[in-house]
Design an enzyme around this catalytic site. Structure first.
Site, PDB file in Angstrom:
ATOM      1  N   LYS A 178       2.049  40.683 -47.932  1.00 49.55           N
ATOM      2  CA  LYS A 178       1.505  42.016 -48.230  1.00 49.55           C
ATOM      3  C   LYS A 178       0.243  41.794 -49.033  1.00 49.55           C
ATOM      4  O   LYS A 178       0.273  41.609 -50.243  1.00 49.55           O
ATOM      5  CB  LYS A 178       2.536  42.780 -49.065  1.00 49.55           C
ATOM      6  CG  LYS A 178       2.661  44.251 -48.802  1.00 49.55           C
ATOM      7  CD  LYS A 178       1.395  45.040 -48.970  1.00 49.55           C
ATOM      8  CE  LYS A 178       1.126  45.431 -50.392  1.00 49.55           C
ATOM      9  NZ  LYS A 178      -0.267  45.713 -50.688  1.00 49.55           N
ATOM     10  N   GLU A 256       3.409  35.734 -60.986  1.00 50.11           N
ATOM     11  CA  GLU A 256       2.236  35.280 -61.728  1.00 50.11           C
ATOM     12  C   GLU A 256       1.531  36.541 -62.186  1.00 50.11           C
ATOM     13  O   GLU A 256       0.965  37.265 -61.372  1.00 50.11           O
ATOM     14  CB  GLU A 256       1.372  34.403 -60.815  1.00 50.11           C
ATOM     15  CG  GLU A 256       0.452  33.502 -61.597  1.00 50.11           C
ATOM     16  CD  GLU A 256      -0.946  34.049 -61.625  1.00 50.11           C
ATOM     17  OE1 GLU A 256      -1.289  34.670 -62.655  1.00 50.11           O
ATOM     18  OE2 GLU A 256      -1.671  33.875 -60.643  1.00 50.11           O
ATOM     19  N   CYS A 290      -6.834  36.477 -63.933  1.00 53.84           N
ATOM     20  CA  CYS A 290      -5.745  36.465 -64.925  1.00 53.84           C
ATOM     21  C   CYS A 290      -5.972  35.366 -65.953  1.00 53.84           C
ATOM     22  O   CYS A 290      -5.328  35.357 -66.991  1.00 53.84           O
ATOM     23  CB  CYS A 290      -4.397  36.318 -64.238  1.00 53.84           C
ATOM     24  SG  CYS A 290      -4.379  34.943 -63.128  1.00 53.84           S
ATOM     25  N   GLU A 387      -5.350  43.388 -71.043  1.00 50.89           N
ATOM     26  CA  GLU A 387      -6.510  42.711 -70.472  1.00 50.89           C
ATOM     27  C   GLU A 387      -7.551  43.750 -70.072  1.00 50.89           C
ATOM     28  O   GLU A 387      -7.208  44.762 -69.471  1.00 50.89           O
ATOM     29  CB  GLU A 387      -6.106  41.959 -69.209  1.00 50.89           C
ATOM     30  CG  GLU A 387      -5.260  40.745 -69.472  1.00 50.89           C
ATOM     31  CD  GLU A 387      -4.793  40.145 -68.157  1.00 50.89           C
ATOM     32  OE1 GLU A 387      -5.237  39.039 -67.849  1.00 50.89           O
ATOM     33  OE2 GLU A 387      -4.008  40.787 -67.446  1.00 50.89           O
TER      34      GLU A 387
HETATM   35  P1  ADP Z   1      -3.825  45.815 -59.545  1.00 52.19           P
HETATM   36  O1  ADP Z   1      -3.449  46.996 -60.403  1.00 52.19           O
HETATM   37  O2  ADP Z   1      -4.681  44.858 -60.229  1.00 52.19           O
HETATM   38  O3  ADP Z   1      -4.310  46.219 -58.173  1.00 52.19           O
HETATM   39  P2  ADP Z   1      -1.161  45.383 -58.616  1.00 52.19           P
HETATM   40  O4  ADP Z   1      -0.058  44.661 -59.307  1.00 52.19           O
HETATM   41  O5  ADP Z   1      -1.057  46.850 -58.541  1.00 52.19           O
HETATM   42  O6  ADP Z   1      -2.499  44.960 -59.348  1.00 52.19           O
HETATM   43  O7  ADP Z   1      -1.383  44.806 -57.163  1.00 52.19           O
HETATM   44  C1  ADP Z   1      -1.022  43.511 -56.755  1.00 52.19           C
HETATM   45  C2  ADP Z   1      -0.346  43.619 -55.413  1.00 52.19           C
HETATM   46  O8  ADP Z   1       0.861  44.350 -55.563  1.00 52.19           O
HETATM   47  C3  ADP Z   1      -1.136  44.343 -54.331  1.00 52.19           C
HETATM   48  O9  ADP Z   1      -0.884  43.716 -53.086  1.00 52.19           O
HETATM   49  C4  ADP Z   1      -0.528  45.734 -54.359  1.00 52.19           C
HETATM   50  O10 ADP Z   1      -0.671  46.416 -53.141  1.00 52.19           O
HETATM   51  C5  ADP Z   1       0.909  45.395 -54.606  1.00 52.19           C
HETATM   52  N1  ADP Z   1       1.702  46.498 -55.153  1.00 52.19           N
HETATM   53  C6  ADP Z   1       1.303  47.519 -55.947  1.00 52.19           C
HETATM   54  N2  ADP Z   1       2.347  48.319 -56.280  1.00 52.19           N
HETATM   55  C7  ADP Z   1       3.438  47.799 -55.650  1.00 52.19           C
HETATM   56  C8  ADP Z   1       4.829  48.130 -55.592  1.00 52.19           C
HETATM   57  N3  ADP Z   1       5.321  49.186 -56.257  1.00 52.19           N
HETATM   58  N4  ADP Z   1       5.641  47.351 -54.840  1.00 52.19           N
HETATM   59  C9  ADP Z   1       5.174  46.287 -54.183  1.00 52.19           C
HETATM   60  N5  ADP Z   1       3.892  45.896 -54.221  1.00 52.19           N
HETATM   61  C10 ADP Z   1       3.023  46.643 -54.935  1.00 52.19           C
END
Ligand code: ADP
Length: 484
Positions: A178, A256, A290, A387
């Site tokens: 994903k 991570e 990060c 951060e």
């Molecule tokens: P950022 O806020 O920096 O975009 P995220 O943790 O939201 O960091 O995003 C990292 C990854 O996690 C992306 O691939 C995002 O689509 C995915 N993601 C965001 N929310 C969810 C969720 N509730 N479940 C699974 N994956 C998610």
């Protein structure tokens, strides 16, 4: 649109480029302009179980291949990435906004994982165990875990995927991926390169979604009893929620998460090189990593000189679109990211910090923010707890080693800490007393395929890269034969 040299990438990506996204498609924008550059069709969330079943079938065949065949495949992927390297660099730069030379570094960094894991194939062989009972023979060996899931971030759209995919495939797993909703193009390109390198059908499957469907895709993966492992890189909040969701099916989980890295400069440091390393650790990817230096503590005796150097060097950094060859710092990924930097800046100033340089938005379009330096930030400033994930460099003076170490450790994160000193015993003491998974002394770099990448405290679970990262994708199996 990019003019791809690689026929494979042209075929996979050219149809996606568009300046508008039809309804129901995911709009990908260029952070340097804010304009739509591509439209990606999302995966039907209802069809994920079927994708998982395909990945399971592919995995069963893949694990029967010899280690040598799997390693040879990784080498073909690395070669194909090398042949399409400039296309990939431009693609990474376009969708993430990072300067082209950083995108080239990311491509090489990504290849290094395929090269490294191919090179150590077969090193983890298990062992024959000493006889504990007469007439029995026991041994253990490593097999794959099965079907894995990788959820990856937008800041290194290719490298974070390569770091998960290469050990996963070497060990005999298949992988559902994903990619981040804002940067799926590199993952789509990698899937095409894998096919070109002879990847069996469905060994890697991209699941594409927008921000809203990310949670539903995550749920479907976490609910599945077939998916046996999750490897996630992203925000701490999402990592924690995935960990909770993984409990019902008891998956193996690697996370991570955020860093909040301290950067210490002692009075005996080689100051110019410390400042140059700080610029790399802070402004790479416009501060959106990060491992970005977040809280900078400088010994009082060199503080004034360090701030002067920072003012001169940071105001000379060239801000501009990633694809513009002269750019040294690119835009932020999206408007909300820029607003967060502004929030941190305003909060720090309200609590007594002083602006040294920068501090403003830049250009009429895109999500640019000037590389910014502030000094004398307060210990309770928001930026000490969260951060900034942006080009905001915040410094503060310290007097004694113990004080610097206490500042550095005052965080719930524990990914990486940087320190600069020419004193050998102090360097050893720092390595001991800084509570971080990675301590980088006299360098702003440190991530590589061979070195374990991991955080303690709330920065994550498990290890990536290195031999230890490969073990995360393997399950030991003990076999005991009796009646001999
Ligand atoms: P950022 O806020 O920096 O975009 P995220 O943790 O939201 O960091 O995003 C990292 C990854 O996690 C992306 O691939 C995002 O689509 C995915 N993601 C965001 N929310 C969810 C969720 N509730 N479940 C699974 N994956 C998610």
């Amino acid at each position: 649109m990019l003019d791809f040299q690689s026929a494979t990438l042209r075929e996979a990506l050219s149809p996606l480029f568009s300046d508008e996204a039809p309804s129901g498609h995911i709009a990908i924008d260029d952070p340097s302009t804010g304009r739509v550059i591509a439209a990606v069709r999302p995966t039907d969330v209802g069809a994920i179980d079927e994708a998982i079943a395909r990945a399971e079938r592919a995995q069963r065949d893949w694990q029967k291949r010899t280690m040598r065949e799997r390693a040879a495949f990784l080498m073909r992927v690395s070669r194909a990435l090398g042949e399409a390297s400039e296309d990939f660099a431009q693609l990474i730069s376009l969708e993430s906004g990072k300067p082209l030379r950083e995108a080239r570094d990311e491509l090489e960094y990504s290849r290094s994982f395929f090269d490294y894991y191919a090179a150590i194939a077969g090193d983890e062989r298990g062992a024959i165990l000493p006889e504990e009972r007469a007439g029995t023979f026991s041994s253990y060996r490593y097999g794959p875990i099965g079907v894995g899931a990788a959820i990856t971030p937008w800041n290194f759209p290719l490298a974070m995927l390569a770091r998960k995919l290469s050990p996963a495939l070497l060990a005999g797993n298949s992988l559902l991926v994903k990619p981040a909703e804002s940067t799926p193009l590199s993952a789509i390109a990698l899937e095409a390169i894998l096919r070109e390198a002879g990847c069996p059908e469905s060994l890697m499957i991209n699941l594409l979604g927008d921000r809203e469907s990310a949670a539903r895709i995550g749920d479907a993966l976490m609910r599945s009893t077939v998916v046996r492992k999750l490897s996630f890189t992203g925000s701490t909040a999402v990592g924690k929620s995935l960990l909770r969701a993984s409990a019902d099916t008891l998956k193996r989980v690697s996370l991570e998460l955020g860093g909040n890295a301290p950067f210490l400069i002692f009075e005996d440091a080689a100051l110019e090189s410390a400042i140059d390393a700080l610029l790399v650790a802070k402004f790479r990817n416009a501060g959106q990593t990060c491992v970005a230096a977040q809280r900078i503590y400088i010994h009082r005796s060199i503080y004034k000189r360090a701030v002067e150097l920072l003012e001169a060097k940071v105001s000379a950094l060239r801000l501009g679109p990633g694809l513009d060859k002269s750019s040294e710092v690119g835009p932020l990924i999206r408007e909300a990211a820029r607003e967060k930097v502004e929030r941190h800046l305003a909060d720090a100033i309200a609590r007594g910090a002083t602006l040294v340089s920068g501090g403003e938005r830049a250009f009429d379009e895109g999500y640019f923010f000037e590389p910014t330096v502030i000094k004398d930030f307060a210990d309770d400033a928001l930026l000490t707890r969260e951060e900034s994930f942006g080009p905001l460099l915040a410094v503060r003076a310290f007097e004694h080693d113990d004080e610097a170490i206490a500042h550095a450790n005052r965080t719930r994160s524990g990914l990486v800490a940087y320190a600069f000193t020419e004193n050998l015993s102090r360097a050893h003491r720092l390595s001991e007393s800084l509570d971080f998974g990675m301590v980088r002394l006299n360098t702003g770099h440190g991530s590589s395929a061979v070195s374990p990448f991991f955080g303690i405290k709330e920065s994550g679970l498990g290890v990536e890269a290195s031999k230890l990262g490969l073990l995360e994708w393997m399950a030991p199996k003990t076999t005991t034969i009796g009646g001999l």
